[in-house]
Design a protein around this motif. Structure first.
Motif, mmCIF file in Angstrom:
data_model
loop_
_atom_site.group_PDB
_atom_site.id
_atom_site.type_symbol
_atom_site.label_atom_id
_atom_site.label_comp_id
_atom_site.label_asym_id
_atom_site.label_seq_id
_atom_site.Cartn_x
_atom_site.Cartn_y
_atom_site.Cartn_z
ATOM 1 N N GLN A 105 13.128 10.878 23.488
ATOM 2 C CA GLN A 105 12.730 9.351 23.006
ATOM 3 C C GLN A 105 11.783 9.458 21.833
ATOM 4 O O GLN A 105 10.935 10.577 21.593
ATOM 5 N N PHE A 106 11.627 8.039 20.874
ATOM 6 C CA PHE A 106 10.544 8.472 19.612
ATOM 7 C C PHE A 106 10.160 7.811 19.719
ATOM 8 O O PHE A 106 10.193 5.888 19.900
ATOM 9 N N ASP A 107 8.518 7.541 20.184
ATOM 10 C CA ASP A 107 7.818 6.527 20.934
ATOM 11 C C ASP A 107 6.161 7.245 20.957
ATOM 12 O O ASP A 107 5.418 6.656 21.298
ATOM 13 N N TYR A 121 10.579 12.609 16.099
ATOM 14 C CA TYR A 121 10.455 11.306 15.729
ATOM 15 C C TYR A 121 11.732 11.115 14.261
ATOM 16 O O TYR A 121 12.556 12.455 14.618
ATOM 17 N N THR A 138 10.259 6.460 13.367
ATOM 18 C CA THR A 138 9.526 6.417 13.951
ATOM 19 C C THR A 138 8.034 6.665 14.672
ATOM 20 O O THR A 138 7.138 6.838 14.215
ATOM 21 N N THR A 143 9.550 2.762 17.617
ATOM 22 C CA THR A 143 10.316 3.140 18.753
ATOM 23 C C THR A 143 12.109 4.022 18.610
ATOM 24 O O THR A 143 13.243 2.633 17.940
ATOM 25 N N GLY A 144 12.582 4.459 18.846
ATOM 26 C CA GLY A 144 14.319 4.830 19.198
ATOM 27 C C GLY A 144 14.190 6.259 20.713
ATOM 28 O O GLY A 144 13.598 6.653 20.874
ATOM 29 N N THR A 145 15.427 6.540 20.194
ATOM 30 C CA THR A 145 15.887 7.947 21.352
ATOM 31 C C THR A 145 17.179 8.614 20.557
ATOM 32 O O THR A 145 18.281 7.523 19.428
ATOM 33 N N MET A 164 17.642 4.052 17.120
ATOM 34 C CA MET A 164 16.234 3.580 16.115
ATOM 35 C C MET A 164 15.523 2.901 15.351
ATOM 36 O O MET A 164 16.066 2.065 14.664
#
Length: 186
Positions: A105-107, A121, A138, A143-145, A164
């Motif tokens: 996860q990019f959060d 990230y 990010t 956010t992104g994955t 993302m």
């Protein structure tokens, strides 16, 4: 004479029907062979790394990409770089600890100053002028994955997909990165 004209008209019509590739079709296939392919859609437009002019320091890659897996204080980090010299843009993806396939996860908030202590990230940069580059990251509001589908430490291949949203570090501008894929030797 008419059959020849009809045949000529049919051939001209058939040759004029070449289908334009969609933006998604311009991306390389999602493979898992270490082909060195990687690309994504940036705001719906195909973004592919350049075939040359990549500076490669300490990792595998060339032709607009670089993958580096190394031991750090926090684990075994993976860095993926996509670079496009022709328009001076690039995408860097950092994962602090990768040991197997999975989804990351990019959060979380990242900072260039934290180096190896950062969370996962994505960072998109634009250097279109001589001035300071524009950075898009990010974080909690962008956010992104990233999903690693192959992580082979014997053959040194990492493959996967990502999506993302990146937000400008010093402003409100955002960009959507979708249909991302990579198949890099490291």
């Amino acid at each position: 004479m008419k059959p020849h004209l009809c045949l000529l008209a049919l051939l001209l019509t058939a040759s004029a029907c070449k289908k334009e590739k969609t933006e998604l079709e311009k991306l390389p296939d999602a493979t898992q062979t270490g082909s060195g392919a990687g690309a994504f859609l940036l705001d719906g437009q195909a973004w592919l790394p350049d075939d040359s002019k990549t500076i490669n320091i300490g990792g595998s890659g060339g032709g607009g990409y670089l993958a580096k897996w190394r031991r750090t204080k926090t684990g075994c980090s993976l860095s993926l770089t996509f670079s496009k010299y022709s328009d001076r843009t690039g995408l860097n993806i950092y994962l602090p600890d990768v040991r197997k396939t999975g989804t990351f996860q990019f959060d979380q908030q990242a900072s260039i100053m934290l180096g190896d202590r950062n969370p996962a990230y994505g960072l998109f940069s634009m250097n279109k002028s001589v001035s300071i580059p524009r950075l898009f990251l990010t974080g909690p509001t962008a956010t992104g994955t990233l999903t690693i589908t192959r992580f082979d430490t014997v053959a040194h291949i990492v493959s996967g997909t990502f999506e993302m949203t990146v937000k400008e570090e010093t402003g409100p501008e955002t960009h959507q990165i979708t249909h991302g894929r990579f198949d890099y030797p490291f």
